[in-house]
Design an enzyme around this catalytic site. Structure first.
Site, PDB file in Angstrom:
ATOM      1  N   TYR A  52       0.818  -1.211   0.000  1.00  0.00           N
ATOM      2  CA  TYR A  52       0.000   0.000   0.000  1.00  0.00           C
ATOM      3  C   TYR A  52       0.853   1.264   0.000  1.00  0.00           C
ATOM      4  CZ  TYR A  52       1.162  -0.372   4.937  1.00  0.00           C
ATOM      5  OH  TYR A  52       1.851  -0.500   6.109  1.00  0.00           O
ATOM      6  N   GLY A  53       2.176   1.098  -0.045  1.00  0.00           N
ATOM      7  CA  GLY A  53       3.122   2.216  -0.100  1.00  0.00           C
ATOM      8  C   GLY A  53       4.032   2.019  -1.303  1.00  0.00           C
ATOM      9  N   GLU A  58      11.390  -4.051   5.072  1.00  0.00           N
ATOM     10  CA  GLU A  58      10.266  -3.548   5.860  1.00  0.00           C
ATOM     11  C   GLU A  58      10.430  -3.745   7.369  1.00  0.00           C
ATOM     12  OE1 GLU A  58       8.056  -1.821   4.266  1.00  0.00           O
ATOM     13  OE2 GLU A  58       8.554  -2.450   2.244  1.00  0.00           O
TER      14      GLU A  58
END
Length: 196
Positions: free
Chosen positions: A18-19, A95
């Site tokens: 989503y990024g 991440e």
């Protein structure tokens, strides 16, 4: 949730981005689908002192905040076979180690009427993370993004690419938070250029 728990007995895995993953997954995958998850909203509330900022000027990147009435659009990538372990190893560094994100399995709803939800791995930065910055006004976040840069590049590029993805791949979705920060960051850049 540990990678070995995620892949136990699986021949395929969906990973939801989503990024920056929406335009730069940087791992091999079988296929991708645009869609959304429910119960979360995307917010620029996470600090980044590696990819899009540094210790003196941390950048701002997105995380997910629980909200029963919200949904977040992005891209899910299906990885199969050896791609599963390769992608998780890569994403663990990108991440988790460098970004401070934790993982959850959530239902991903592909765009389209004939599509069924699939379970997908999602990376989320929580408020107990040292890099978590929390809420601020669009003007404050935009100004911070306008001047931050990390090892991967300018924080402004991250913001503009995410906004472009939403406009091109999800034109029916209004992401007020994202677009108000984009406008504030561009205003900050114009102000900085005019002041020179």
């Amino acid at each position: 949730m540990k990678p070995q728990d995620i892949i136990a007995g699986k021949t395929s895995l969906w990973i939801f981005g989503y990024g920056s993953l929406v335009w730069k997954p940087d791992f091999r995958y079988k296929r991708s689908k645009v869609g959304y998850i429910q119960g979360y909203k995307r917010r620029f509330w996470h600090g980044d002192n590696f990819h899009r900022g540094n210790d003196e000027l941390p950048g701002r990147v997105v995380t997910l905040i629980e909200d029963d009435d919200a949904s977040t659009w992005g891209v899910a990538f299906e990885v199969t076979g050896s791609q599963i372990e390769e992608s998780l190893k890569y994403l663990n560094v990108r991440e988790t180690v460098c970004g401070g994100y934790v993982t959850k399995m959530l239902d991903f709803f592909p765009e389209g009427e004939d599509q069924f939800p699939v379970e997908a791995l999602v990376y989320i930065a929580t408020s107990d993370n040292a890099l978590y910055l929390g809420p601020a006004s669009p003007e404050t976040i935009g100004a911070q993004i306008a001047v931050s840069r990390g090892k991967t590049g300018y924080n402004l590029e991250y913001l503009l690419r995410l906004a472009q993805f939403m406009r091109s791949s999800c034109p029916h979705v209004e992401d007020h938070h994202l677009f108000s920060i984009e406008a504030a960051a561009l205003n900050a850049v114009f102000y900085l250029l005019a002041a020179q």
